[in-house]
Write an enzyme that holds these catalytic residues in place. Structure first.
Site, PDB file in Angstrom:
ATOM      1  N   LYS A 196       0.812  -1.225   0.000  1.00 10.36           N
ATOM      2  CA  LYS A 196       0.000   0.000   0.000  1.00 10.36           C
ATOM      3  C   LYS A 196       0.846   1.276   0.000  1.00 10.36           C
ATOM      4  CE  LYS A 196      -4.116  -2.009   2.155  1.00 10.36           C
ATOM      5  NZ  LYS A 196      -5.070  -1.940   3.273  1.00 10.36           N
ATOM      6  N   ASP A 200      -9.838   2.736   2.949  1.00 13.00           N
ATOM      7  CA  ASP A 200      -9.972   1.936   4.178  1.00 13.00           C
ATOM      8  C   ASP A 200     -10.701   2.706   5.287  1.00 13.00           C
ATOM      9  OD1 ASP A 200      -8.781  -0.411   3.310  1.00 13.00           O
ATOM     10  OD2 ASP A 200      -6.776   0.151   3.992  1.00 13.00           O
ATOM     11  N   GLY A 220       0.177   0.388  12.443  1.00 16.83           N
ATOM     12  CA  GLY A 220       0.601   0.020  11.089  1.00 16.83           C
ATOM     13  C   GLY A 220      -0.213   0.772  10.044  1.00 16.83           C
ATOM     14  N   ALA A 247      -3.030   0.102   8.561  1.00 17.55           N
ATOM     15  CA  ALA A 247      -4.480   0.204   8.769  1.00 17.55           C
ATOM     16  C   ALA A 247      -4.802   1.326   9.756  1.00 17.55           C
ATOM     17  CB  ALA A 247      -5.029  -1.126   9.269  1.00 17.55           C
ATOM     18  N   GLY A 306     -14.249  -6.912  11.172  1.00 17.53           N
ATOM     19  CA  GLY A 306     -14.038  -5.947  10.091  1.00 17.53           C
ATOM     20  C   GLY A 306     -14.576  -6.355   8.731  1.00 17.53           C
TER      21      GLY A 306
HETATM   22  N1  LIG Z   1     -11.316  -5.074   7.364  1.00 19.38           N
HETATM   23  C1  LIG Z   1     -10.595  -4.437   6.470  1.00 19.38           C
HETATM   24  O1  LIG Z   1     -11.086  -3.967   5.427  1.00 19.38           O
HETATM   25  C2  LIG Z   1      -9.129  -4.210   6.725  1.00 19.38           C
HETATM   26  C3  LIG Z   1      -8.424  -3.233   5.976  1.00 19.38           C
HETATM   27  C4  LIG Z   1      -7.056  -3.057   6.271  1.00 19.38           C
HETATM   28  C5  LIG Z   1      -6.446  -3.844   7.258  1.00 19.38           C
HETATM   29  N2  LIG Z   1      -7.174  -4.762   7.938  1.00 19.38           N
HETATM   30  C6  LIG Z   1      -6.572  -5.602   8.991  1.00 19.38           C
HETATM   31  O2  LIG Z   1      -5.909  -4.772   9.925  1.00 19.38           O
HETATM   32  C7  LIG Z   1      -4.808  -5.481  10.506  1.00 19.38           C
HETATM   33  C8  LIG Z   1      -3.546  -4.624  10.483  1.00 19.38           C
HETATM   34  O3  LIG Z   1      -3.170  -4.373   9.134  1.00 19.38           O
HETATM   35  P1  LIG Z   1      -1.949  -3.391   8.795  1.00 19.38           P
HETATM   36  O4  LIG Z   1      -1.998  -3.162   7.331  1.00 19.38           O
HETATM   37  O5  LIG Z   1      -1.951  -2.195   9.688  1.00 19.38           O
HETATM   38  O6  LIG Z   1      -0.685  -4.315   9.183  1.00 19.38           O
HETATM   39  P2  LIG Z   1       0.793  -3.825   9.539  1.00 19.38           P
HETATM   40  O7  LIG Z   1       1.102  -2.539   8.851  1.00 19.38           O
HETATM   41  O8  LIG Z   1       1.650  -5.011   9.293  1.00 19.38           O
HETATM   42  O9  LIG Z   1       0.763  -3.505  11.129  1.00 19.38           O
HETATM   43  C9  LIG Z   1       0.571  -4.538  12.053  1.00 19.38           C
HETATM   44  C10 LIG Z   1       0.347  -3.929  13.445  1.00 19.38           C
HETATM   45  O10 LIG Z   1      -0.011  -4.987  14.338  1.00 19.38           O
HETATM   46  C11 LIG Z   1       0.831  -4.923  15.496  1.00 19.38           C
HETATM   47  N3  LIG Z   1       0.919  -6.295  16.042  1.00 19.38           N
HETATM   48  C12 LIG Z   1       1.074  -7.443  15.359  1.00 19.38           C
HETATM   49  N4  LIG Z   1       1.032  -8.504  16.202  1.00 19.38           N
HETATM   50  C13 LIG Z   1       0.840  -7.991  17.447  1.00 19.38           C
HETATM   51  C14 LIG Z   1       0.705  -8.581  18.732  1.00 19.38           C
HETATM   52  N5  LIG Z   1       0.764  -9.895  18.932  1.00 19.38           N
HETATM   53  N6  LIG Z   1       0.497  -7.763  19.796  1.00 19.38           N
HETATM   54  C15 LIG Z   1       0.414  -6.420  19.623  1.00 19.38           C
HETATM   55  N7  LIG Z   1       0.554  -5.815  18.427  1.00 19.38           N
HETATM   56  C16 LIG Z   1       0.754  -6.588  17.352  1.00 19.38           C
HETATM   57  C17 LIG Z   1       2.132  -4.346  14.977  1.00 19.38           C
HETATM   58  O11 LIG Z   1       2.888  -3.829  16.055  1.00 19.38           O
HETATM   59  P3  LIG Z   1       4.485  -3.557  15.901  1.00 19.38           P
HETATM   60  O12 LIG Z   1       4.624  -2.237  15.206  1.00 19.38           O
HETATM   61  O13 LIG Z   1       4.978  -3.544  17.283  1.00 19.38           O
HETATM   62  O14 LIG Z   1       5.047  -4.697  15.075  1.00 19.38           O
HETATM   63  C18 LIG Z   1       1.574  -3.251  14.050  1.00 19.38           C
HETATM   64  O15 LIG Z   1       1.145  -2.132  14.782  1.00 19.38           O
HETATM   65  C19 LIG Z   1      -4.678  -6.789   9.701  1.00 19.38           C
HETATM   66  O16 LIG Z   1      -5.286  -7.799  10.462  1.00 19.38           O
HETATM   67  C20 LIG Z   1      -5.476  -6.524   8.447  1.00 19.38           C
HETATM   68  O17 LIG Z   1      -6.043  -7.712   7.910  1.00 19.38           O
HETATM   69  C21 LIG Z   1      -8.500  -4.973   7.693  1.00 19.38           C
END
Ligand SMILES: NC(=O)c1ccc[n+]([C@@H]2O[C@H](COP(=O)([O-])OP(=O)(O)OC[C@H]3O[C@@H](n4cnc5c(N)ncnc54)[C@H](OP(=O)(O)O)[C@@H]3O)[C@@H](O)[C@H]2O)c1
Length: 284
Positions: A70, A106, A133, A135, A247
């Protein structure tokens, strides 16, 4: 005999096999009477830019972009919406007279699901976002625009939350926003809305949240989906929260916003959310 040219759309990501976008856009196309082709493209980590540009050179009309591309999608063009600029990432690319443009749907998808589908009151709401992250970045400006009064961002890696708050404060003048560390969670007051924007649920991980962050009538919303109740929602439920949502609605609403940007028509979403839920969520 003239052959009809069918407009081409696709979603690119890595991995991409799990993506539900083709069936969502196919349902939108049927309900709005459009004849489109929408496919999945498995992007390669070193070659994303080349692949996305080739898609448009070969006549593609619109491309959805998902993890992990993205941010790189936004960098493909200088023509982007304000919400994509604020998010620092794009999930929608289109092609117009001046070339490729980028958008991020989003955040508005989340807000539409919260307000229109679930009836969440965002006006004056105190919101806690778990995760910093892509999202989390994408939803902050739309939440403020929808009336949220203050926003806290907590992240496992504190520096990332601090950077997010600092950057969004400058780029989109997002006010009333602060970062907190995970260990501070137990000292905070209750919030109206707690959003899980971490990928913990997707990985089946338990966050171990303290009960003080929830109010009696809080909403707990997990951006993740695909299970009857995600670990985050189970955690909230065990602490007495009854207003719970995953979501899936956001997924369909952000797709509808992309569809509208490409086709100029807003598709109906409720039936699509219901159909998708019955197919992907196992019965409890
Ligand atoms: N429903 C929808 O339309 C939609 C749209 C977009 C995203 N999403 C969902 O949103 C989620 C995040 O996506 P993203 O794009 O933001 O991913 P990303 O950029 O990879 O960020 C992941 C985030 O999760 C944190 N994290 C991961 N495992 C963790 C744990 N065990 N305990 C605490 N924090 C943890 C990371 O923390 P650190 O920085 O410390 O690593 C980071 O803040 C995903 O599940 C994705 O499928 C859904």
């Amino acid at each position: 005999m003239e052959t009809e040219l069918i407009a081409r759309y696709a979603v690119i990501g890595h991995p991409i096999t799990h993506s539900r976008s083709p069936e969502i856009h196919a349902a939108f196309a049927v309900s709005t009477g459009r004849n489109i082709r929408y496919e999945r493209i498995e992007g390669s980590l070193p070659g994303f830019e080349e692949e996305a540009l080739r898609f448009f050179e070969e006549g593609g009309s619109g491309l959805n972009v998902t993890l992990p591309f993205k941010e790189r999608a936004l960098a493909l063009t200088s023509r982007c919406t304000e919400r994509a600029l604020c998010a620092g990432a794009a999930n929608t690319l289109g092609f117009g007279p001046e070339g490729i443009w980028a958008d991020n749907t989003d955040g508005v998808g989340l807000v539409r699901d919260l307000v229109n589908n679930l009836g969440v009151e965002l006006q004056g709401a105190d919101v806690l976002i778990l995760g910093a992250g892509g999202a989390a970045r994408g939803v902050i400006q739309p939440l403020f625009e929808a009336g949220a009064s203050a926003l806290w961002v907590v992240n496992r890696t504190r520096a990332r939350a601090e950077r997010l708050v600092a950057e969004l404060g400058v780029v989109c003048a997002a006010k009333s926003m602060q970062s907190v560390s995970w260990s501070d969670l137990s000292t905070l007051q209750g919030f109206n809305l707690i959003l899980n924007a971490t990928s913990s649920s997707v990985n089946g991980e338990w966050l171990g949240l303290p009960d003080n962050i929830f109010l009696k009538d809080s909403w707990a919303y997990d951006l993740g989906y695909g299970q009857s109740l995600t670990p985050f929602l189970q955690n909230a439920q065990q602490l007495g929260v009854t207003r719970l949502s995953d979501g899936l609605g956001m997924l369909v609403e952000q797709a509808a916003e992309s569809f509208q940007a490409w086709h100029g028509v807003r598709p109906e979403t409720r039936g699509v959310i219901g159909g998708l839920r019955s197919r992907i969520t196992p019965p409890v």
